[in-house]
Design an enzyme around this catalytic site. Structure first.
Site, PDB file in Angstrom:
ATOM      1  N   GLU A   1      -1.493  -5.299  -2.916  1.00 61.27           N
ATOM      2  CA  GLU A   1      -2.121  -5.096  -1.805  1.00 61.27           C
ATOM      3  C   GLU A   1      -4.098  -5.803  -1.685  1.00 61.27           C
ATOM      4  OE1 GLU A   1      -2.887  -1.034  -2.509  1.00 61.27           O
ATOM      5  OE2 GLU A   1      -4.842  -0.764  -0.863  1.00 61.27           O
TER       6      GLU A   1
ATOM      7  N   ASN B   1      26.558 -23.170  -4.436  1.00 58.48           N
ATOM      8  CA  ASN B   1      27.532 -24.453  -4.669  1.00 58.48           C
ATOM      9  C   ASN B   1      26.938 -24.847  -3.351  1.00 58.48           C
ATOM     10  OD1 ASN B   1      29.377 -24.211  -6.336  1.00 58.48           O
ATOM     11  ND2 ASN B   1      30.533 -23.737  -4.368  1.00 58.48           N
TER      12      ASN B   1
ATOM     13  N   HIS C   1       0.646  -1.050  -0.146  1.00 60.96           N
ATOM     14  CA  HIS C   1      -0.116   0.255  -0.325  1.00 60.96           C
ATOM     15  C   HIS C   1       1.291   0.725  -0.311  1.00 60.96           C
ATOM     16  CE1 HIS C   1      -3.382   2.287   0.617  1.00 60.96           C
ATOM     17  NE2 HIS C   1      -2.544   2.842   1.119  1.00 60.96           N
TER      18      HIS C   1
END
Lengths: 576, 121
Positions: A69, A316, A47
């Protein structure tokens, strides 16, 4: 105009903070769909972003944040459930917003022409001309020559800079719609733009100005050391007393400047949970990712330099460390893997560890590969630490298959090089079947560092404290020969040693009975560096090396010593 | 007051149609030309706000006329009027400086949209 720029900048930095919060919040919602606090907070964040963007006329940002929203509002009111789909939507929305905000007025959009567009190539050229006349065309896909010939199917991509252009294009008759094209997030590219400190809530200062300030303080420190030296040489008690207070003030100034540059690790680390989540999803792994110590503060430029190596280590861990769920179950491990990123504050450095409970590194395989690459003789017998060191060789990778995640032969050498650039070091430990732990040791700040001064004949050298585990003085008889190598036996530990003097072409003192040794560990290996004489610890100001010397990677830089003479800074990991 | 438009087309019928569409919306047709050479002369003389330009015309094509007019007035606003299938020519005209195009047979709304947009540039 200036004013607008200022607002834009403010919007950018604030929106960035909200988005980083949102990543965390959505992760929380994903973990626990009933987390009302997180849902409410996320709702408010979207918002707020919407409101800010609306006042600047960023319509696309408004649209996206408005939609998200609404979604969250529906969840709040119990009209909608948290589904995997919704989570994906939220994440991809956050990504889109991030892209839009970071790129400011720079945009990359795909333009869809309606099917019945007469002369589509001509329409495309009109569009390109609009961009060229109102902004800056940065690129197209397909290339412009192809677009002009009409070699595109319904749609094409334009990358350009300029406000309001996308809106104008979207409103054209033949244009059916436009769509933001999101690029693979290139961290490096973003970093360049981040010249502003994020943490400071009140004042935003370009980091260049802080660099300058720090350089000046550095000069002051050098000057102070020189005066102190003179004071003791000419025995000037009055001046000595005066300098006492003066030194304290300089010390305080130095500390303050350092503090200004400090930002919490979380400013960069907050995007890692999201990264690990996305990556493990993509690779079909299940991972719990835990971060600790992200409130610890570090120099902003050092922190930026850490981002890439850490992404690398996390990649990794997910890709090569953690096994797929079925394999883990078969091995009697919990289905979900665990990756931890722990940061710990040490005296003059920060230790950041990435550990996983995956399959570990196959040391035999590493050795085999090293032999194949001709890095070591066939019959050589090496310790585990020595073998792991091969992982840091450029082009070394044990991964058989080439995935787009890793295994392209770029690996730990990149991490090592990045750490070297900032005067840090990297260390790796692994246990087959149990997991791997990579540690990065990072100095707190780069320009002024704690260093230990040593002497070779009449010359003084500096060794950054980050490289030093301890300093010892041992009898000459403690140095022994094993397998043609010189080692030091210290508290039952066998440590290979290097004569720094020999390496740098100095004469070795024959009649020295006690040998000063710096014990250092990096890249999984502990070793001793024998010098002529210890002087002691001090703050030094690091200056880059002049070009010719810069090629010698034994030296990490140069500093001006208290007597005004230059002292070379030894880059310990590169001695071996 | 409506913008002043110069209409260039070798067919009277087309000129008439365009003029009607534009007049209805309050544009002032300040002149007409039936080939490229004439168009250039009229442009110099009338300094219109906007030109609609046919492509295939005798005695200097629309494209050459665009090039000539752009030399006289780099800010000239020209809309190409073309038949379907003349894509390469239209592209060339736009690269030469024309701001937009409409395709024959045209719908009034498309013509007006292009005219309004180009006038705003």
């Amino acid at each position: 105009m200036e004013r607008t720029k200022e607002y834009e900048e403010l919007f950018r930095s604030e929106a960035r903070e909200y988005l980083s919060q949102l990543n965390t919040l959505v992760l929380r919602i994903e973990k626990n769909p009933k987390d009302r606090d997180a849902i409410n907070e996320a709702f408010r964040a979207f918002h707020t972003i919407k409101g800010m963007a609306a006042s600047l006329g960023y319509t696309t940002i408004v649209e996206i944040s408005h939609e998200l929203e609404d979604e969250l509002d529906a969840v709040r009111q119990g009209k909608k459930k948290v589904t995997e789909e919704l989570i994906e939507k939220l994440f991809s929305g956050i990504d889109k917003l991030e892209g839009l905000i970071e790129k400011k007025e720079e945009r990359k959009i795909r333009i869809y022409l309606s099917k019945d567009t007469p002369l589509p190539a001509a329409r495309a050229v009109v569009i390109l001309n609009i961009i060229k006349s109102k902004g800056e065309l940065l690129g197209t896909d397909p290339p412009e020559e192809e677009i002009v010939k009409g070699n595109f199917q319904n749609s094409f991509v334009v990358h350009f800079r300029g406000a309001g252009i996308a809106e104008e294009i979207a409103s054209m008759e033949d244009v059916e719609g436009i769509e933001e094209v999101l690029e693979e997030k290139e961290e490096v590219e973003e970093e360049k733009e981040e010249t502003y400190i994020k943490k400071a809530k009140d004042v935003r200062v370009p980091i260049e100005r802080l660099d300058r300030l720090q350089n000046l303080v550095g000069e002051l420190v050098i000057g102070k050391e020189q005066i102190l030296r003179m004071v003791s040489r000419y025995n000037l008690p009055d001046l000595a007393e005066l300098m006492g207070g003066f030194s304290r003030i300089i010390q305080e100034l130095q500390d303050e400047v350092m503090k200004i540059r400090m930002v919490p690790l979380s400013t960069v680390f907050s995007r890692f949970p999201r990264y690990v989540r996305d990556l493990s999803k993509k690779l079909g792994k299940e991972v719990d990712f835990i971060m600790r110590g992200t409130e610890i503060e570090l120099d902003r430029s050092l922190l930026d330099a850490l981002s890439d190596p850490l992404i690398h280590l996390l990649r990794n861990a997910v890709d090569h460390g953690i096994e797929p769920p079925e394999e883990r179950i078969k091995k009697g491990k919990p289905r979900k893997g665990r990756i931890e990123l722990n940061a710990v504050r040490m005296k003059d450095s920060i230790m950041i560890e990435v550990s996983d409970d995956g399959k570990g590194i196959d040391v035999d395989k590493v050795l085999e590969r090293a032999k194949k690459m001709g890095l070591v003789e066939e019959e050589a017998e090496l310790t585990e630490g020595e073998i792991l060191k091969f992982l840091f060789t450029p082009g070394f990778s044990t991964s058989e298959e080439i995935t787009d995640i890793s295994g392209r032969g770029v690996g730990m050498d990149v991490v090592k090089e990045a750490m070297r650039m900032i005067g840090g070091s990297v260390d790796i430990k692994t246990e087959k079947g149990k997991g791997t732990r990579c540690s990065l040791k990072v100095p707190l700040t780069m320009a002024i560092i704690r260093a230990f001064l040593i002497k070779l004949e009449d010359d003084t050298f500096a060794v950054p404290m980050t490289y030093i585990d301890e300093t010892v003085e041992v009898g000459k008889e403690k140095i022994q020969h094993v397998h043609k190598k010189e080692v030091l036996v210290l508290r039952d530990e066998v440590i290979p040693v290097i004569w720094l003097g020999k390496r740098l072409g100095y004469k070795i003192k024959e009649n020295q009975h006690k040998l000063p040794v710096i014990i250092s560990s990096a890249e999984g290996l502990k070793y001793g560096v024998i010098v002529d004489e210890f002087i002691g610890a001090t703050d030094i100001v690091v200056k880059p090396l002049p070009p010719l010397l810069g090629d010698l990677d034994i030296f990490a830089g140069v500093t001006i010593l208290g007597d005004g003479r230059p002292g070379l800074i030894i880059d310990v990991p590169n001695l071996i | 007051m409506g913008a002043r438009v110069l209409i260039v087309d070798d067919a009277v019928f087309m000129r008439r149609m365009l003029a009607d569409i534009l007049r209805k919306e309050g544009y002032e047709i300040v002149g007409e030309a039936e080939n490229g050479a004439q168009a250039v002369e009229k442009y110099k003389e009338l300094k219109p706000d906007l030109v609609t330009m046919d492509i295939i015309m005798p005695d200097m094509s629309g494209i050459d006329a665009v090039k000539e007019i752009m030399k006289i007035d780099p800010n000239a606003k020209i809309i190409m009027v073309s038949a379907m299938g003349h894509q390469t020519l239209v592209v060339e005209a736009i690269q030469a400086g024309a701001k937009d195009y409409v395709v024959k047979p045209f719908q009034p709304s498309r013509v007006l949209e292009a005219v309004q947009r180009v006038l705003k540039l």
